[in-house]
Design an enzyme around this catalytic site. Sequence first.
Site, PDB file in Angstrom:
ATOM      1  N   ALA A 133       0.783  -1.345   0.053  1.00  0.00           N
ATOM      2  CA  ALA A 133      -0.113  -0.009   0.020  1.00  0.00           C
ATOM      3  C   ALA A 133       0.731   1.305   0.075  1.00  0.00           C
ATOM      4  CB  ALA A 133      -1.073  -0.123   1.075  1.00  0.00           C
ATOM      5  N   SER A 134       0.160   2.524   0.289  1.00  0.00           N
ATOM      6  CA  SER A 134       1.082   3.694  -0.109  1.00  0.00           C
ATOM      7  C   SER A 134       1.967   3.944   0.987  1.00  0.00           C
ATOM      8  CB  SER A 134      -0.115   4.713  -0.287  1.00  0.00           C
ATOM      9  OG  SER A 134      -0.978   4.854   1.003  1.00  0.00           O
ATOM     10  N   ILE A 135       1.388   3.410   2.285  1.00  0.00           N
ATOM     11  CA  ILE A 135       2.503   3.614   3.421  1.00  0.00           C
ATOM     12  C   ILE A 135       3.411   2.652   3.993  1.00  0.00           C
ATOM     13  CG2 ILE A 135       2.515   4.234   5.820  1.00  0.00           C
ATOM     14  CD1 ILE A 135       1.343   6.502   4.255  1.00  0.00           C
ATOM     15  N   LYS A 152       5.010  -6.069   8.978  1.00  0.00           N
ATOM     16  CA  LYS A 152       4.439  -5.022   8.223  1.00  0.00           C
ATOM     17  C   LYS A 152       5.578  -3.904   8.499  1.00  0.00           C
ATOM     18  CE  LYS A 152       0.480  -1.475   7.972  1.00  0.00           C
ATOM     19  NZ  LYS A 152      -0.763  -1.320   8.394  1.00  0.00           N
ATOM     20  N   ASP A 287     -11.440   2.403   9.830  1.00  0.00           N
ATOM     21  CA  ASP A 287     -11.130   2.160   8.370  1.00  0.00           C
ATOM     22  C   ASP A 287     -11.483   0.709   8.006  1.00  0.00           C
ATOM     23  OD1 ASP A 287      -9.767   2.904   6.027  1.00  0.00           O
ATOM     24  OD2 ASP A 287      -7.871   2.367   6.804  1.00  0.00           O
TER      25      ASP A 287
END
Length: 547
Positions: A133-135, A152, A287
Amino acid sequence: MMGPRQALRLFRINWVLLRHGLDEVILATHLFRPLRWIKYLLPWHWVKRDLPPYPARVRLVLEDLGPIFVKFGQILSTRRDLLPDDLAVELAKLQDRVPPFDGAAARALIEKAWGRPIEEVLDQFDPVPLASASIAQVHTARLKDGTEVVVKVLRPGIERTIRQDLGLMYAVAHLAHKYWKDGRRLRPIEVVREYEKTIYDELDLQREAANASQIRRNWLGSEMLYIPEIYWDWTRPNVMVMERIYGTPVGEVEKLKAQGVSMKQLGERGVEIFFTQVFRDNFFHADMHPGNIFVEPSGRYISIDFGIVGTLTTEDQRYLAENLLAFFERDYRRVAELHVESGWVPPGTRVDEFEAAIRTVSEPIFEKPLSEISFGHFLVRLFQTARRFDMEIQPQLVLLEKTLLNIEGLGRQLYPELDLWTTAKPYMERWMKDQVGLKGLFDRTKRNLYSVADQAPELPLIAYRMLMAYDKQVRSAKFDQAQVREHQATASGSMLKSIGGATLLICATLVLLLGPGHWLPEQAAAGLIAAAYLAGAWLFVSAARAG
């Protein structure tokens, strides 16, 4: 003031806007209005292009500008009080489509965070990411004891990229505020500031891990929701190790049906989980899009990715529940009064005018069956109406609105006949009853007493010192013998009342903290404790007045 790098980046943004047919956005601003003649030199002004609708073009622009702008668009989509509905719906479709970074780089980041070779902690580490993902991105692994986990890890250099893009966003927001005709109304600087806080929160994986641990503790042993375990020994600000879960993505409805999962139960459980997190736990996963939710064959949900969570104050919880209940009873006067009482709108707001505006928004909804009424869209319309009365949208309410829209959409995707009101109303009524009834009074009193329990043993000493000071005053005064005897009698009575009051308060506190025991029903105990507190307070007041 913009630097050369920001100016270059701004030039690229303008080029992307032009490429997607959004030249009107640039040339309509006050700053570029003198240059509007330039559009006649653009080739596509003379050759008609087949362009998608305006909201879709905005979404495509953000996707072209990169992951930070995609994330910004996702968060902006929740501000339906600021955006037209069609644009908010389109921005909600934004997904992180980011190529993974090299597995060797991920390994190096993990080893640096742990301060040791990865082999000392893991038996197996897959350099090919499971998701990106973006982060951050996620890799599968196995601990030395055989536990399967996911690791992660934040993208390398992501903080620097975010700082640069945020600086540019602030520069553009200030220009928009100054030159765009809607700039002051839409408050672009405030929107960027809100995004800054959210994006920096997501950069701290220890914060996300703490959120996950809290929600896991709230739902431990539940048959409705499972939260993976966090392995704190190997979690750092840029690395998080979490139990690996297995389940079917909630969006794969046909696969879930083939497993025999009840869609009706799944839809209703999703609603119950949401309202339980909001009202019972006061800590909700904000989220909850389909990419973060999985389902076990038993029908139990599994939830991941806790970078964004929301909380409400007790007052906000109560006012929200009362608002929804009053809305479905068509008591618009009460809805308006609640907004004023809660401080969501200024205290000088005319309740009758606000009531009329709410009625205008709400009455058309009731022409539909209850199963078609959207809680989320009602809140959106309510907040949009309240903005006309200077309502300041609070961040926790925005998160709540976004999450409710996600849950509602997901529930009806799983079970189109889902009646959200029938599912939620009994829960809210029960919660309200617990809050304002005898049980709520007992629980609140018990919670508040912990803060004064340490002072309770000091009450007799305080009373003694008060009486000694009074006695000293009496001795120093020049009274006749009768007056002295009268004051001594009063002092003795005051002392007895103070000691009696202190004794009652201490006993009531001990019973409340330690519990009434099996010999006394809870309601009876609550009544006796309340009576003891009232009697103790009365004795103290009487003693003070006598003094």
